[in-house]
Scaffold this motif. Structure first.
Motif, short mmCIF file in Angstrom:
data_model
loop_
_atom_site.label_atom_id
_atom_site.label_comp_id
_atom_site.label_asym_id
_atom_site.label_seq_id
_atom_site.Cartn_x
_atom_site.Cartn_y
_atom_site.Cartn_z
N GLY A 70 -7.56 4.44 -1.93
CA GLY A 70 -6.97 4.01 -0.67
C GLY A 70 -5.47 3.93 -0.86
N HIS A 71 -4.71 4.33 0.16
CA HIS A 71 -3.25 4.21 0.00
C HIS A 71 -2.75 2.89 0.57
CE1 HIS A 71 -2.23 5.36 4.20
NE2 HIS A 71 -3.20 6.25 4.12
N LEU A 72 -1.74 2.35 -0.10
CA LEU A 72 -1.15 1.07 0.32
C LEU A 72 0.05 1.27 1.23
CD1 LEU A 72 -1.20 -0.82 -3.12
CD2 LEU A 72 -2.51 -1.46 -1.09
N LEU A 108 -5.55 0.16 10.60
CA LEU A 108 -6.49 1.29 10.59
C LEU A 108 -6.16 2.25 9.44
CD1 LEU A 108 -8.80 2.77 12.02
CD2 LEU A 108 -7.14 3.64 13.69
N ASP A 109 -4.89 2.52 9.24
CA ASP A 109 -4.44 3.54 8.28
C ASP A 109 -3.48 2.92 7.28
OD1 ASP A 109 -3.83 5.91 7.02
OD2 ASP A 109 -2.47 6.60 8.58
N MET A 110 -3.97 2.33 6.14
CA MET A 110 -5.36 2.08 5.91
C MET A 110 -5.56 0.78 5.13
SD MET A 110 -6.52 4.78 2.89
CE MET A 110 -7.96 3.80 2.47
N LYS A 111 -4.76 -0.23 5.50
CA LYS A 111 -4.89 -1.51 4.80
C LYS A 111 -6.21 -2.20 5.14
CE LYS A 111 -0.01 -2.26 3.88
NZ LYS A 111 1.28 -2.85 4.31
N ASP A 129 2.62 6.30 -1.55
CA ASP A 129 3.16 7.59 -1.08
C ASP A 129 2.15 8.59 -0.55
OD1 ASP A 129 5.67 6.77 -1.55
OD2 ASP A 129 6.17 8.22 -3.10
N GLU A 130 1.18 8.13 0.22
CA GLU A 130 0.33 9.10 0.88
C GLU A 130 1.01 9.61 2.13
OE1 GLU A 130 -2.61 10.87 3.52
OE2 GLU A 130 -1.46 9.08 3.94
N GLU A 131 1.75 8.71 2.80
CA GLU A 131 2.36 9.05 4.08
C GLU A 131 3.67 9.80 3.93
OE1 GLU A 131 0.66 8.71 6.56
OE2 GLU A 131 -0.56 6.90 6.53
N GLY A 132 4.10 10.03 2.71
CA GLY A 132 5.39 10.69 2.49
C GLY A 132 6.03 10.04 1.28
N GLY A 153 -11.27 6.08 1.66
CA GLY A 153 -11.50 5.34 2.91
C GLY A 153 -10.51 5.72 3.99
N ASP A 154 -9.84 6.86 3.83
CA ASP A 154 -8.70 7.18 4.68
C ASP A 154 -9.05 7.87 5.99
OD1 ASP A 154 -6.13 7.21 5.48
OD2 ASP A 154 -5.42 8.71 4.06
N ASP A 155 -10.14 7.50 6.62
CA ASP A 155 -10.43 8.02 7.96
C ASP A 155 -11.56 7.17 8.55
OD1 ASP A 155 -10.17 9.56 10.18
OD2 ASP A 155 -10.94 11.41 9.28
ZN ZN Z 1 -3.94 7.26 5.78
#
Ligand code: ZN
Length: 482
Positions: A109-111, A141-144, A175-178, A203-205
């Motif tokens: 999961g990304h923070l 939702l995305d994604m905490k 750094d999933e979002e950039g 869990g990213d969706d």
């Molecule tokens: Zn995400």
């Protein structure tokens, strides 16, 4: 207080059906209630920590806070690591040890979250706010939200003294979002031993697609498009704007962009999207269901394809897409532009490479004056793009899918798991590239027409959050009990 009372009510509703004896029921309800309260508390803490890519953001703070949660829950220090290539962007990797009967499962999961401005939102995006049965906050939702659920499930298993048949590894990353320090990529490249697994669950969706208040199906993402940015650039010597000339960098670029706007990449299905439409046709009705069946033919029905592709979502599943997202040109109001640039963002179907798409862009733009470079995630430009093709969809492992099918049917009677492809691009790209089969789902219920990921007033429903928390715990327990 209000939190735990509500969590308690939801928990009792959830567990009432499965408990025969009152005492067992009450105990299970209490455990569920405690887990829901903990998940919510961790979500509130995570929301309040700014983890954007900006100066104010800090992933390490969030990773450390969640590491502390695990220590408090009794995880030994050697099974909790906080590490990364940059002081501000460290990742948390934790392990719940099992019997070793099977290879580990890795949860990711990304923070980090997308930027959010207070003035754009109705509430403070960096505070978890409950309003009308919804939890508002950047990252809910995305994604905490899913991060908190994965943590709470791991903690609950540990506190129950549960011994899984395989290690459960949890990686909460940067750094999933950039940003240039992607945590998952860094971990698989530099600390493979910490995250090595038989397969990966991301869990990213959100998975439960709700339409008109009713759950439609449970989405399991097993394939992803590749993300690629291209820079288009036209340069010339410019001049005085009082004497316009035929060669204008802005006109040259925009004419090329017009040709791109009119172009459609070829229709294509793969094993996962084919199965997706086969199962969707059983759920949808009328013309739409008929069209879904008709595009599965060989050759696909042209008219069905046209009708379906008129829907941007269906088009994105069946085509590579490239779209202009930024434009920048000129240097003075009274000068002819010496430079015009655009960014074109592409989402590429598995089996194709960014370089293949770059060459196609050159053909479609049909003007040698427009240079097409590949722009890496750190902003560097190269005249060639990576030649690596999107990973082929992994097989749908029965040990992963069977408990999911069962639990979905038990939780939402009549609901089906439908494997699909994501039009986005997530960290699953990095685990897949490392040879780890990756499946993405989070049991949150969302109406796709009100999907607020990356947007203002991002939210999840309280009831769905608690339901997802209980679901994921049961799934993880079933998955690792056999
Ligand atoms: Zn995400």
């Amino acid at each position: 207080m209000r939190t735990s009372a509500r969590a308690g009510v939801a928990a009792r509703l959830l567990t009432a059906a499965c408990c025969a004896a009152y005492a067992a029921c009450a105990a299970a309800a209490d455990a569920t209630s405690a887990s829901n309260a903990l998940a919510r508390d961790m979500l509130a803490q995570l929301t309040a920590i700014n983890t954007t890519d900006s100066e104010r953001g800090n992933i390490t703070t969030a990773a450390e806070a969640m590491a502390q949660r695990l220590r408090t829950a009794g995880f030994p220090a050697e099974d909790i690591r906080v590490l990364g290539p940059s002081e501000r962007k460290k990742n948390l990797v934790a392990r719940l040890r099992g019997t070793g009967a099977h290879q580990p499962v890795l949860l990711i999961g990304h923070l980090d979250v997308v930027e959010a401005r207070r003035e754009d939102w109705s509430t403070d995006p960096f505070q978890l706010v409950e309003k009308d049965g919804e939890l508002y906050g950047r990252g809910t939702l995305d994604m905490k939200g899913p991060d908190a659920i994965m943590l709470a499930s791991l903690i609950r298993l540990r506190q129950e003294g549960f011994r899984p048949t395989r290690d459960i590894i949890l990686a909460l990353t940067a750094d999933e979002e950039g940003g240039g320090a992607n945590g998952v990529q860094w971990l698989v490249q530099h600390h493979r031993e910490l995250v090595d697994a038989q397969f990966v669950l991301s869990g990213d969706d959100y998975s439960v697609l709700v339409v008109n208040g009713k759950p439609l199906y449970f989405k399991l993402v097993a394939s992803e498009k590749i993300y690629a940015d291209f820079q288009l650039q036209v340069t010339n010597k410019g001049g005085h704007s009082s004497v316009p000339v035929a060669e204008n960098a802005i006109y040259t670029l925009t004419r090329g962009l017009d040709r791109l706007a009119a172009y459609e990449f070829p229709f294509e299905l793969n094993a996962v999207t084919r199965e997706y439409y086969r199962r969707r046709a059983q759920i949808d009705s009328g013309q739409r269901a008929a069209d879904m069946r008709a595009i599965l033919g060989n050759p696909p029905d042209r008219q069905a394809l046209e009708r379906l592709s008129a829907d941007p979502v269906e088009r994105s599943i069946t085509h590579t897409t490239c779209v202009a997202t930024r434009l920048d040109a000129g240097h003075a109001n009274n000068a002819l532009p010496q430079r015009a640039q655009a960014v074109v963002n592409c989402r590429i179907l598995p089996g194709h490479s960014p370089e293949e798409v770059r060459q196609q862009l050159v053909q479609v733009l049909a003007d040698p004056a427009i240079a097409v470079s590949y722009q890496g995630s750190d902003g560097t430009l190269t005249d060639h793009a990576p030649a690596v093709r999107g990973f082929a969809p992994p097989p749908l492992l029965p040990e992963m899918l069977a408990p999911l099918d069962q639990l979905v049917a038990a939780t939402w009677p009549g609901l089906k798991v439908i494997p699909g492809m994501s039009a986005g691009a997530s960290d699953a790209t990095h685990t897949s590239a490392a040879g780890l089969p990756t499946y993405t789902f989070s049991p949150l219920s969302v109406d796709p027409s009100d999907d607020r990921e990356h947007g203002r007033d991002e939210r999840i429903s309280v009831a769905s959050f608690y339901q997802a928390n209980e679901f994921f715990y049961r799934y993880l327990r079933t998955l690792t009990a056999r």
